[in-house]
Write an enzyme that holds these catalytic residues in place. Structure first.
Site, mmCIF file in Angstrom:
data_model
loop_
_atom_site.group_PDB
_atom_site.id
_atom_site.type_symbol
_atom_site.label_atom_id
_atom_site.label_comp_id
_atom_site.label_asym_id
_atom_site.label_seq_id
_atom_site.Cartn_x
_atom_site.Cartn_y
_atom_site.Cartn_z
ATOM 1 N N LYS A 112 31.199 25.284 89.714
ATOM 2 C CA LYS A 112 31.882 23.960 89.283
ATOM 3 C C LYS A 112 31.836 23.785 87.880
ATOM 4 C CE LYS A 112 32.101 22.214 93.669
ATOM 5 N NZ LYS A 112 31.669 23.285 94.359
HETATM 6 C C1 LIG Z 1 32.076 24.104 95.551
HETATM 7 C C2 LIG Z 1 31.478 25.451 95.820
HETATM 8 C C3 LIG Z 1 32.231 26.287 96.762
HETATM 9 C C4 LIG Z 1 33.404 26.016 97.481
HETATM 10 O O1 LIG Z 1 34.574 26.146 96.735
HETATM 11 P P1 LIG Z 1 35.818 25.314 96.876
HETATM 12 O O2 LIG Z 1 36.603 25.488 95.764
HETATM 13 O O3 LIG Z 1 35.455 23.910 97.307
HETATM 14 O O4 LIG Z 1 36.547 26.284 97.992
HETATM 15 C C5 LIG Z 1 31.487 27.466 96.907
HETATM 16 N N1 LIG Z 1 30.435 27.816 96.514
HETATM 17 C C6 LIG Z 1 29.520 26.854 95.702
HETATM 18 C C7 LIG Z 1 28.172 27.225 95.067
HETATM 19 C C8 LIG Z 1 29.937 25.808 95.380
HETATM 20 O O5 LIG Z 1 29.479 24.799 94.475
#
Ligand SMILES: *Cc1c(COP(=O)(O)O)cnc(C)c1O
Length: 495
Positions: A112
């Protein structure tokens, strides 16, 4: 050529990139999509000579066409700096014949950060461009990861404040500690007496409160959202797919034009959608491999053409993928419906009404570039252990879902195409699950003892983000009932 943004749910007037970033969601409830996907205008060879920041500029300038070169470059410089613990920002690690694209070197050690470190800068630049004088107040409900990444991104960014609501008893101890120790005068963190859905519903209610919006405006504030449907989060995510390709090219692992596969551990469908956009910009990607955990709505969808959220919600060891409604999928649906807002709107209405919809055979054909599969809890743990035992590389639970799905794909297809696996979190963020997968004896250890043990067996230094929370003082201790969320916000803003 200028890129404008349409809503996926109506044929209204398209908006500029900066307006789409400020609004987050279209007024009709639709998501903003670019009116065309721009093609890369530099050769892959040229891009291979560039730094991460330069590649990011070459990609983002094609989408954020109302930003000046100087504006965009300033945003990029401020985002991808020493907050990341490696100069290359997103390193590629080869293990057992696959390339793990480590997207967790930012301040909260999850992917993120790749988007949330730049979103605040895109947002204040957008506010300035649109002559907005108000301070931007970001409201976020979080089940753990997003809240901390948003706090870290917006902390001390002038002209913004951020308020995060999390379920007081619904996040992991490390996640809570990460949030309540957040520094920055403009940051506010509240534990609510309720679950994540209560937090989310409460935030949505505050967002749509017209009276409050008017009151805020009079006092010089306005709300905005940092959640993953904001185009300002999607666009920065395209950059690292381009960067991973040109890194392989630079290192001589592939020749210019060779195709690669991409595997993405998926929840809200934002990360894999960015890979899909990269492919449509001309990046040579063959298969987009969509990996799910036991909440395998997407696997069923790719197999059958029916998206059905009517099922039990499963809590797994990869909580950031525990999602039954993948919001960003709407952008793909709109596209495979031939950019038909009416058709998309009809399907989304069915989703919110009956909890499911079915796409046409023609639409399903458009999904041939995708391959979906899932990994159970046992398969995920086995994959962590397998990789550690064979080469000493330790991956987190989310990455392990992707890695396990890639193994299934290989067995089925014997496809030898070079493959990049998106590695979305540091194993230090999910230490207990990771260490238990390697040896059940670790379950007896305390949280920080496990951290040190992981550092020892993986031969990787404990990330700064974890070191900090070991000793950091708690600076946020506000709690509130669900029906007091609005008053809490007003209290923080002194209105
Ligand atoms: C948010 C997240 C995901 C999923 O990503 P999306 O863009 O929502 O599909 C996968 N792994 C981690 C560690 C995340 O924080």
């Amino acid at each position: 050529m200028e890129v404008l943004y349409n809503s996926t749910r109506s044929k209204g007037t398209p908006v500029k990139a900066s307006e789409a970033i400020l609004k987050g969601l279209s007024d009709d409830g639709g998501l903003f999509v670019p009116n065309h996907i721009p093609a890369l205008d530099k050769s892959l060879k040229e891009l291979a000579e560039m730094s991460y920041q330069q590649v990011a500029y070459e990609v983002m300038k094609l989408y954020l066409t109302d930003f000046t070169e100087e504006e965009l470059k300033t945003c990029i410089e401020r985002a991808y700096d020493s907050k990341f613990d490696t100069e290359v920002i997103a390193p590629l690690v080869e293990a057992e014949g696959a390339y793990y694209l480590e997207l967790f070197h930012g301040s909260t050690i999850a992917f993120k950060d790749m988007a949330l470190s730049i979103l605040p800068h895109l947002m204040i630049t957008s506010a300035r461009k649109n002559h907005i004088k108000n301070e931007i107040v970001i409201l976020t409900a979080t089940s753990g990861d997003t809240g901390k990444a948003a706090l870290a991104g917006f902390a001390n960014v002038e002209g913004t404040r951020i308020i995060v609501f999390y379920p007081k008893n619904g996040v992991s101890p490390i996640q809570e500690k990460q949030m309540v120790t957040q520094k920055g005068d403009n940051t506010f963190v509240v534990g609510i007496h309720g679950n994540f859905d209560d937090a989310q519903t409460g935030v949505k209610k505050i967002f749509s409160d017209k009276e409050l919006a008017k009151e805020m405006d009079e006092k010089g504030f306005q709300f905005s959202s940092a959640n993953s449907i904001n185009i300002g989060r999607l666009v920065p995510q395209i950059c690292y797919y381009v960067y991973s390709y040109v890194t392989l090219l630079k290192e001589g692992k592939i020749a210019e034009g060779d195709k690669i596969n991409v595997v993405v551990p998926t929840g809200n469908f934002g990360n894999i959608l960015a890979a899909f956009y990269a492919k449509n910009m001309g990046l040579p990607i063959a298969k987009l491999i969509c990996a799910s955990n036991d909440n395998k709505v997407l696997y069923d969808f790719f197999r059958t053409g029916t998206y059905d959220r009517n099922r039990e919600f499963v809590l797994t060891s990869s909580p950031s993928m525990d999602i039954l409604i993948s919001s960003n999928l709407e952008r793909l649906i709109y596209r495979i419906a031939g950019n038909d807002a009416d058709k998309n709107k009809e399907l989304m209405a069915a989703l919110s009404g009956q909890g499911k919809y079915e796409i046409t055979a023609g639409m399903k054909e458009e999904l041939n570039d995708f391959y979906g599969n899932y990994a159970s809890e046992a398969e995920t743990a086995d994959e962590i252990n397998r990789l550690y035992q064979t080469c000493g590389y330790v991956i987190d639970t989310h990455t392990a879902v992707a890695s396990a799905v890639y193994q299934k794909y290989l067995k089925e297809t014997v496809d030898s195409t070079k493959t990049v696996i998106a590695s979305t979190a540091s194993p230090f963020k999910f230490t207990r699950s990771v260490m238990n997968a390697i040896d059940a004896k670790y379950d007896a250890m305390g949280d920080f003892e496990l951290v040190d043990e992981l550092s020892r067996i993986a031969n990787v230094a404990v990330p700064q983000a974890i070191e900090e929370i070991r000793t950091a003082p708690v600076v946020h201790d506000t709690q509130c009932d669900v029906d007091k969320m609005k008053d809490t916000v007003k209290g923080f803003l002194n209105i």
